[in-house]
Design a protein around this motif. Structure first.
Motif: not given
Length: 268
Positions: A13-14, A16-17, A20, A23-27
């Motif tokens: 996820l790191l 992918l984002s 950020s 952005w991780v929180s968004f996912y």
């Protein structure tokens, strides 16, 4: 095995984002919203849900939330900053949800209507049910967003556990409407709406405590206190209110309790 999975997921996820956490929180928020929405789809087949399924689902969610309040929020906050800021945060979280509970009209499956008396006749039952689930979802979303900023792996464990219990919660919030509107997509839309409310809180929590990292210990306490209040004041009275299926309810609670404990222990 679970520990390796969480580490690999965090790394993925790191990447992918772009590093950020927002952005991780968004996912993560997207995941919990999706789980709620999928649970809502089950409500379409309301006639096939076994007796006691709603009680078991709510009690499972309560078990997850009790453990998550401590292992993902309150205890990490105390370890990093001491008791005082976390204790203050817990009190603020309780007061926040207490105020929302008193001011926002909503309706429970067992205890019925709560909120300003003048609003009871002005709002359709479906909106009262939506507001009840939003009250439940606000602290859950805040817990995921806050714990992600505190520690990525802890936050991901919290998101997975909250997502697991959001599936039956999505069914529960949509079930009363599905019974009435058997051929309508309304129940699914209700579940999606409640999931989106939780997703928004995940991102808001992450944004706020990224910008104001110095008050993160207060935020951990606030999210933990809010979840404890919802669990003790709203969910537990609701699941034991009808005084039936109490053995099933208790089993559901400890199933959720052990699931969250297992996920948390995966971090060692």
């Amino acid at each position: 095995m679970l520990e390796g999975f969480i580490e690999n997921l965090a790394s993925y996820l790191l990447n992918l984002s772009g590093g950020s956490l927002i952005w991780v929180s968004f996912y993560a928020g997207l995941f919990v919203a999706l789980m709620t929405s999928l649970g809502a789809m089950v409500a379409i087949f309301a006639k096939k849900i076994p007796e006691g399924g709603v009680d078991f689902s709510l009690s499972f969610a309560a078990g997850v939330m009790i453990v998550a309040s401590f292992t993902s929020l309150i205890l990490p906050g105390i370890e990093s900053a001491g008791f005082l800021p976390v204790g203050v945060g817990i009190a603020l979280g309780v007061l926040l949800i207490y105020a929302v509970d008193r001011l926002l009209p909503h309706e429970h499956l067992v205890r019925g209507y709560e909120g300003p008396k003048g609003m009871k006749e002005k709002l359709r039952k479906v909106w009262l049910l939506i507001f009840a689930m939003i009250i439940h979802n606000l602290p859950e979303g805040l817990a995921v967003g806050t714990s992600l900023i505190y520690n990525l792996e802890v936050g991901l464990v919290t998101a997975i556990a909250i997502g697991i219990q959001d599936f039956p919660e999505g069914t529960v919030v949509s079930l009363p409407l599905a019974v009435i509107q058997k051929k309508s997509l309304g129940p699914v839309l209700v579940g999606i709406l409640s999931g989106l409310a939780e997703m928004v809180m995940v991102v808001i929590g992450a944004l706020f405590f990224t910008a104001f990292s110095s008050v993160l210990p207060y935020g951990l306490g606030l999210a933990g206190g809010a979840m404890l209040y919802v669990t003790i004041k709203e969910m537990i009275p609701e699941i034991y209110g009808e005084e039936k299926n109490q053995t099933l309810v208790t089993l559901g609670f400890f199933a959720g309790f052990y699931v969250m404990l297992l996920l948390d222990s995966s971090l060692g």
